[in-house]
Design an enzyme around this catalytic site. Structure first.
Site, mmCIF file in Angstrom:
data_model
loop_
_atom_site.group_PDB
_atom_site.id
_atom_site.type_symbol
_atom_site.label_atom_id
_atom_site.label_comp_id
_atom_site.label_asym_id
_atom_site.label_seq_id
_atom_site.Cartn_x
_atom_site.Cartn_y
_atom_site.Cartn_z
ATOM 1 C CB CYS A 7 19.462 13.836 11.012
ATOM 2 S SG CYS A 7 17.809 13.982 10.318
ATOM 3 C CB CYS B 182 19.308 13.956 5.948
ATOM 4 S SG CYS B 182 19.919 15.062 7.228
ATOM 5 C CB CYS C 191 17.459 17.874 10.737
ATOM 6 S SG CYS C 191 18.866 17.597 9.648
ATOM 7 C CB CYS D 147 16.319 16.369 5.921
ATOM 8 S SG CYS D 147 16.042 15.782 7.607
ATOM 9 C CB CYS E 90 13.586 17.804 25.104
ATOM 10 S SG CYS E 90 12.562 16.471 25.681
HETATM 11 ZN ZN LIG Z 1 18.133 15.601 8.709
#
Ligand SMILES: [Zn+2]
Length: 137
Positions: free
Chosen positions: A49, A52, A98, A101, A121
Site C-alpha cells: 500500500c 501505509c 487497504c 489505512c 483492478c
Molecule cells: Zn494502507
C-alpha cells in the site's frame, strides 16, 4: 512494522502523499488506464500500500487483464483488504480498500481468471513495489 491501524488526519495524508496518490487513496480517484507505473510491470515481488506500506498483493497473482490497470486474482490475505459496496456513478461495484489505512485501492470484479475468478483492478498510484517476496497465505 506495526500492524495497528493507521489513522491520520487528512492534512497529514496530504503531507505524506503525492497529489496523485492523495487523489486516489483519499479521494477515491482513478488513474487513467495505461498510465500507471505497474499495469505492465512484471518483476517478481510484493505490491504494498502506498499509504501505509501494508503488503497487499503478490506478483504471482498478477495477470494481464488488458484493462490498463494492475490486475490481481487474489490479495495476499483476506485480512489485508476491505471490500465495500460502491454505488457511485450509477454502477454497482465493489470497492477495494487497504484494511490498515482505509486507502482506496480500486475495485474488484468477478470476471478474473481461475482459481478465484476474481479481478482486483488496482490503481498503480495506490501501490508501491518491493522485490522482496512474502509468503502467500
Ligand atoms: Zn494502507
Amino acid at each position: 512494522m506495526s500492524k495497528e491501524k493507521v489513522d491520520k488526519s487528512e492534512e497529514d495524508w496530504r503531507k505524506s502523499l503525492t497529489p496523485m496518490q492523495y487523489h486516489i487513496l483519499r479521494d477515491k480517484g482513478t488513474e487513467r488506464a495505461f498510465t500507471g507505473r505497474y499495469w505492465n510491470h512484471k518483476e517478481d515481488g510484493t505490491y504494498t500500500c502506498a499509504g501505509c506500506g501494508q503488503e497487499l498483493f503478490n506478483s504471482d497473482t498478477k495477470f494481464e487483464s488488458g484493462s490498463g490497470w494492475p490486475s490481481f486474482w487474489e490479495s495476499i490475505d483476506k485480512s489485508k483488504v476491505m471490500l465495500k459496496d460502491d454505488l457511485s456513478y450509477g454502477m454497482r461495484r465493489i470497492e477495494v480498500l487497504c484494511s490498515r489505512c482505509g486507502g482506496h485501492l480500486g475495485h474488484v470484479f468477478d470476471d478474473g481468471p481461475q482459481p478465484t475468478g476474481m479481478r482486483y483492478c488496482i490503481n498503480s498510484e495506490s501501490l508501491d513495489f518491493s522485490t522482496e517476496k512474502c509468503e502467500l497465505k
